[in-house]
Write a protein that holds these residues in place. Structure first.
Motif, PDB file in Angstrom:
ATOM      1  N   LYS A 115     -28.229  -2.756  10.306  1.00  0.00           N
ATOM      2  CA  LYS A 115     -29.663  -2.597  10.463  1.00  0.00           C
ATOM      3  C   LYS A 115     -30.029  -1.163  10.838  1.00  0.00           C
ATOM      4  CE  LYS A 115     -31.385  -7.185  11.641  1.00  0.00           C
ATOM      5  NZ  LYS A 115     -32.278  -7.906  12.563  1.00  0.00           N
ATOM      6  N   LYS A 116     -31.160  -0.704  10.308  1.00  0.00           N
ATOM      7  CA  LYS A 116     -31.684   0.601  10.690  1.00  0.00           C
ATOM      8  C   LYS A 116     -32.557   0.442  11.918  1.00  0.00           C
ATOM      9  CE  LYS A 116     -31.723   2.281   5.929  1.00  0.00           C
ATOM     10  NZ  LYS A 116     -32.552   2.654   4.769  1.00  0.00           N
ATOM     11  N   ILE A 117     -32.386   1.350  12.868  1.00  0.00           N
ATOM     12  CA  ILE A 117     -33.175   1.313  14.093  1.00  0.00           C
ATOM     13  C   ILE A 117     -34.391   2.205  13.934  1.00  0.00           C
ATOM     14  CG2 ILE A 117     -33.214   1.875  16.547  1.00  0.00           C
ATOM     15  CD1 ILE A 117     -30.247   1.158  16.658  1.00  0.00           C
ATOM     16  N   ILE A 118     -35.571   1.645  14.150  1.00  0.00           N
ATOM     17  CA  ILE A 118     -36.815   2.396  14.089  1.00  0.00           C
ATOM     18  C   ILE A 118     -37.406   2.445  15.491  1.00  0.00           C
ATOM     19  CG2 ILE A 118     -39.104   2.614  13.058  1.00  0.00           C
ATOM     20  CD1 ILE A 118     -36.891   2.832  11.012  1.00  0.00           C
ATOM     21  N   ASP A 177     -35.979  -5.298  19.623  1.00  0.00           N
ATOM     22  CA  ASP A 177     -36.193  -6.618  19.028  1.00  0.00           C
ATOM     23  C   ASP A 177     -34.869  -7.264  18.657  1.00  0.00           C
ATOM     24  OD1 ASP A 177     -37.495  -8.798  17.814  1.00  0.00           O
ATOM     25  OD2 ASP A 177     -37.390  -7.821  15.847  1.00  0.00           O
ATOM     26  N   ASN A 178     -34.662  -8.488  19.154  1.00  0.00           N
ATOM     27  CA  ASN A 178     -33.477  -9.240  18.727  1.00  0.00           C
ATOM     28  C   ASN A 178     -33.780 -10.718  18.471  1.00  0.00           C
ATOM     29  OD1 ASN A 178     -33.699 -10.396  21.246  1.00  0.00           O
ATOM     30  ND2 ASN A 178     -31.602  -9.952  21.897  1.00  0.00           N
ATOM     31  N   ILE A 181     -42.826  -8.240  14.013  1.00  0.00           N
ATOM     32  CA  ILE A 181     -41.944  -7.616  13.031  1.00  0.00           C
ATOM     33  C   ILE A 181     -40.860  -8.615  12.645  1.00  0.00           C
ATOM     34  CG2 ILE A 181     -40.399  -6.552  14.752  1.00  0.00           C
ATOM     35  CD1 ILE A 181     -41.541  -4.682  11.645  1.00  0.00           C
ATOM     36  N   ASN A 182     -40.679  -8.812  11.352  1.00  0.00           N
ATOM     37  CA  ASN A 182     -39.689  -9.777  10.885  1.00  0.00           C
ATOM     38  C   ASN A 182     -39.019  -9.225   9.639  1.00  0.00           C
ATOM     39  OD1 ASN A 182     -38.148 -12.036  10.576  1.00  0.00           O
ATOM     40  ND2 ASN A 182     -39.789 -13.314   9.766  1.00  0.00           N
ATOM     41  N   CYS A 183     -37.962  -8.453   9.854  1.00  0.00           N
ATOM     42  CA  CYS A 183     -37.273  -7.811   8.738  1.00  0.00           C
ATOM     43  C   CYS A 183     -35.779  -7.819   9.014  1.00  0.00           C
ATOM     44  CB  CYS A 183     -37.786  -6.376   8.567  1.00  0.00           C
ATOM     45  SG  CYS A 183     -36.997  -5.500   7.215  1.00  0.00           S
ATOM     46  N   GLU A 184     -35.015  -8.292   8.050  1.00  0.00           N
ATOM     47  CA  GLU A 184     -33.571  -8.433   8.231  1.00  0.00           C
ATOM     48  C   GLU A 184     -32.848  -7.091   8.296  1.00  0.00           C
ATOM     49  OE1 GLU A 184     -31.917 -11.209   8.813  1.00  0.00           O
ATOM     50  OE2 GLU A 184     -33.787 -12.325   8.771  1.00  0.00           O
ATOM     51  N   SER A 185     -33.457  -6.047   7.738  1.00  0.00           N
ATOM     52  CA  SER A 185     -32.747  -4.765   7.646  1.00  0.00           C
ATOM     53  C   SER A 185     -33.179  -3.742   8.687  1.00  0.00           C
ATOM     54  CB  SER A 185     -32.943  -4.162   6.246  1.00  0.00           C
ATOM     55  OG  SER A 185     -34.319  -3.941   5.984  1.00  0.00           O
ATOM     56  N   ILE A 186     -34.147  -4.108   9.543  1.00  0.00           N
ATOM     57  CA  ILE A 186     -34.698  -3.152  10.505  1.00  0.00           C
ATOM     58  C   ILE A 186     -34.691  -3.742  11.908  1.00  0.00           C
ATOM     59  CG2 ILE A 186     -36.847  -2.014  11.256  1.00  0.00           C
ATOM     60  CD1 ILE A 186     -37.532  -1.671   8.302  1.00  0.00           C
ATOM     61  N   THR A 187     -34.329  -2.916  12.880  1.00  0.00           N
ATOM     62  CA  THR A 187     -34.465  -3.266  14.290  1.00  0.00           C
ATOM     63  C   THR A 187     -35.503  -2.342  14.913  1.00  0.00           C
ATOM     64  OG1 THR A 187     -32.184  -4.041  14.525  1.00  0.00           O
ATOM     65  CG2 THR A 187     -33.329  -3.412  16.546  1.00  0.00           C
ATOM     66  N   LEU A 188     -36.578  -2.920  15.417  1.00  0.00           N
ATOM     67  CA  LEU A 188     -37.652  -2.145  16.029  1.00  0.00           C
ATOM     68  C   LEU A 188     -37.380  -1.970  17.518  1.00  0.00           C
ATOM     69  CD1 LEU A 188     -40.509  -0.953  15.276  1.00  0.00           C
ATOM     70  CD2 LEU A 188     -41.455  -3.044  16.270  1.00  0.00           C
ATOM     71  N   VAL A 189     -37.609  -0.750  18.019  1.00  0.00           N
ATOM     72  CA  VAL A 189     -37.465  -0.466  19.449  1.00  0.00           C
ATOM     73  C   VAL A 189     -38.752   0.175  19.955  1.00  0.00           C
ATOM     74  CG1 VAL A 189     -36.146   0.718  21.243  1.00  0.00           C
ATOM     75  CG2 VAL A 189     -34.979  -0.108  19.180  1.00  0.00           C
ATOM     76  N   LEU A 190     -39.426  -0.487  20.884  1.00  0.00           N
ATOM     77  CA  LEU A 190     -40.611   0.086  21.526  1.00  0.00           C
ATOM     78  C   LEU A 190     -40.170   0.869  22.752  1.00  0.00           C
ATOM     79  CD1 LEU A 190     -43.013  -3.026  21.442  1.00  0.00           C
ATOM     80  CD2 LEU A 190     -42.830  -1.177  19.757  1.00  0.00           C
ATOM     81  N   ILE A 191     -40.624   2.118  22.849  1.00  0.00           N
ATOM     82  CA  ILE A 191     -40.229   2.981  23.973  1.00  0.00           C
ATOM     83  C   ILE A 191     -41.470   3.339  24.776  1.00  0.00           C
ATOM     84  CG2 ILE A 191     -39.106   5.123  24.653  1.00  0.00           C
ATOM     85  CD1 ILE A 191     -37.676   5.119  21.940  1.00  0.00           C
ATOM     86  N   ASP A 192     -41.509   2.879  26.011  1.00  0.00           N
ATOM     87  CA  ASP A 192     -42.635   3.156  26.904  1.00  0.00           C
ATOM     88  C   ASP A 192     -42.199   4.223  27.904  1.00  0.00           C
ATOM     89  OD1 ASP A 192     -45.061   2.932  28.278  1.00  0.00           O
ATOM     90  OD2 ASP A 192     -44.259   1.398  29.616  1.00  0.00           O
ATOM     91  N   THR A 193     -42.867   5.373  27.877  1.00  0.00           N
ATOM     92  CA  THR A 193     -42.505   6.474  28.766  1.00  0.00           C
ATOM     93  C   THR A 193     -43.637   6.775  29.732  1.00  0.00           C
ATOM     94  OG1 THR A 193     -43.317   8.069  27.136  1.00  0.00           O
ATOM     95  CG2 THR A 193     -40.964   7.579  27.103  1.00  0.00           C
ATOM     96  N   PRO A 194     -43.318   7.381  30.894  1.00  0.00           N
ATOM     97  CA  PRO A 194     -44.388   7.784  31.802  1.00  0.00           C
ATOM     98  C   PRO A 194     -45.286   8.819  31.136  1.00  0.00           C
ATOM     99  CG  PRO A 194     -42.247   7.892  32.884  1.00  0.00           C
ATOM    100  CD  PRO A 194     -41.988   7.687  31.424  1.00  0.00           C
ATOM    101  N   CYS A 252     -42.430   0.970   9.174  1.00  0.00           N
ATOM    102  CA  CYS A 252     -41.023   0.531   9.270  1.00  0.00           C
ATOM    103  C   CYS A 252     -40.446   0.168   7.896  1.00  0.00           C
ATOM    104  CB  CYS A 252     -40.897  -0.649  10.225  1.00  0.00           C
ATOM    105  SG  CYS A 252     -41.221  -0.253  11.942  1.00  0.00           S
ATOM    106  N   PHE A 253     -41.258  -0.497   7.075  1.00  0.00           N
ATOM    107  CA  PHE A 253     -40.756  -1.003   5.794  1.00  0.00           C
ATOM    108  C   PHE A 253     -40.377   0.123   4.825  1.00  0.00           C
ATOM    109  CE2 PHE A 253     -43.177  -5.256   6.325  1.00  0.00           C
ATOM    110  CZ  PHE A 253     -42.172  -5.699   7.179  1.00  0.00           C
ATOM    111  N   ARG A 254     -40.826   1.343   5.113  1.00  0.00           N
ATOM    112  CA  ARG A 254     -40.432   2.466   4.266  1.00  0.00           C
ATOM    113  C   ARG A 254     -38.927   2.731   4.356  1.00  0.00           C
ATOM    114  NH1 ARG A 254     -45.021   6.894   6.000  1.00  0.00           N
ATOM    115  NH2 ARG A 254     -46.819   5.559   5.720  1.00  0.00           N
ATOM    116  N   PHE A 255     -38.312   2.260   5.444  1.00  0.00           N
ATOM    117  CA  PHE A 255     -36.905   2.589   5.685  1.00  0.00           C
ATOM    118  C   PHE A 255     -35.989   1.417   5.370  1.00  0.00           C
ATOM    119  CE2 PHE A 255     -39.587   5.131   8.490  1.00  0.00           C
ATOM    120  CZ  PHE A 255     -39.183   6.407   8.150  1.00  0.00           C
ATOM    121  N   GLU A 256     -36.528   0.396   4.703  1.00  0.00           N
ATOM    122  CA  GLU A 256     -35.693  -0.750   4.322  1.00  0.00           C
ATOM    123  C   GLU A 256     -34.596  -0.308   3.353  1.00  0.00           C
ATOM    124  OE1 GLU A 256     -37.497  -4.980   4.169  1.00  0.00           O
ATOM    125  OE2 GLU A 256     -38.970  -3.652   3.250  1.00  0.00           O
TER     126      GLU A 256
END
Length: 305
Positions: free
Chosen positions: A2-5, A46-47, A96-109, A301-305
């Motif tokens: 999986k690609k990480i976005i 996302d898992n 998000i529901n894509c078999e080839s992508i893992t989405l990561v939300l990053i919350d920063t100060p 995200c889907f651009r990187f499938e």
């Protein structure tokens, strides 16, 4: 494999960034309040597990503790601890529901509230990166003229000016708290056009702007997943705001979103079904703008499938 976005969510104080993240998750996990709140980096991967598990790290990236089911109170405690630098969470990001992508939300100060100088570095890296990282810059429409915000937006303008179209498309400007405007305000003119002009003055041409009411979106999603004992309290709390969005066309925030025709059709069909079923709660969720923003994230995200 999986690609990480990565989706880096950035804001100055009181823009409602943590509430926006919670609304995307559909549950209240990150602490939120007026003024400075986020003091640590939180990464949510996302898992598809409905239970959110977490690993807590110190400033040396060494593990402090693990949580098998982290919640809002846990995060409040960790956010106030000077021993904690980062919390890595894994759980279900349902939109998000894509078999080839893992989405990561990053919350920063926010840049005006970084307890650890590395936090500001993470944010600046997100702005200057030429990678596929998507950046959501969360703004409070009522406080555009904020010096810290202007400084960060100027950095974004520099990044967008050298990266071409691909760089520009990885920045989404989210104007939050639209529900705080009164019915007599002209949302298109007073918020959308004014924000576009403000960003243009800082060197950001044709910005990708999305209007949202994250607090209402979060409340609705909490309501949908609430126990019978919780539902009445949430209904009492959000009934007025839900009615405000549904009853006033200018608060139908999905109509201001710039989405491809295929994505707009998805939103239109969801709204059509909600109207047909007389589902006032689902209608308000769509009008909150959160579904349009989710579709924009998915498109990127889907651009990187």
């Amino acid at each position: 494999m999986k690609k990480i976005i990565d989706v880096n969510i950035i804001a100055t104080m009181s823009a409602g960034k943590s509430t926006l993240v919670n609304s995307l998750l559909g549950k209240k996990i990150l602490p939120s309040k007026q003024g400075a709140c986020t003091a640590i980096v939180t990464k949510i991967e996302d898992n598809k597990d409905d239970v959110f598990k977490a690993i807590v790290l110190d400033k040396n990236n060494e593990e402090i503790v693990r949580y098998s089911n982290i919640n809002y109170e846990d995060m409040k405690y960790l956010n106030n601890s000077n021993k904690v630098s980062e919390v890595d969470i894994k759980g279900n990001i349902s939109f998000i529901n894509c078999e080839s992508i893992t989405l990561v939300l990053i919350d920063t100060p926010g840049p005006d509230n970084a307890m650890d100088e590395r936090h500001a570095e993470i944010t600046h890296k997100a702005l200057s990166s030429s990678s596929k990282m998507l950046v959501l810059f969360v703004m409070n429409g009522g406080t555009l003229n904020n010096n810290f915000q202007k400084s960060f937006l100027q950095d974004i303008a520099k990044s967008m000016s050298v990266g071409g179209k691909q760089s520009k498309e990885r920045f989404i400007f989210v104007v939050n708290k639209i529900d705080e405007y009164i019915v007599d305000d002209d949302i298109e003119k007073d918020v959308l056009e004014e924000t576009g002009e403000f960003l243009k003055q800082l060197g950001i041409e044709n910005p990708n702007i999305f209007l949202v009411s994250a607090e209402i979106a979060l409340g609705i999603r909490r309501l949908k997943n609430a126990t019978s004992d919780e539902k009445q309290g949430l209904l009492d709390e959000y009934r007025y705001k839900i009615n405000k969005l549904n009853s006033n066309v200018q608060f139908h925030l999905e109509k201001y979103a710039k989405l491809p025709a295929s994505s707009q059709q998805i939103i239109d069909k969801e709204l059509e079904a909600a109207i047909k079923n007389d589902d006032k709660i689902e209608q308000a969720l769509i009008h909150s703008g959160i579904r349009s923003l989710e579709e924009a994230i998915k498109n990127y995200c889907f651009r990187f499938e």
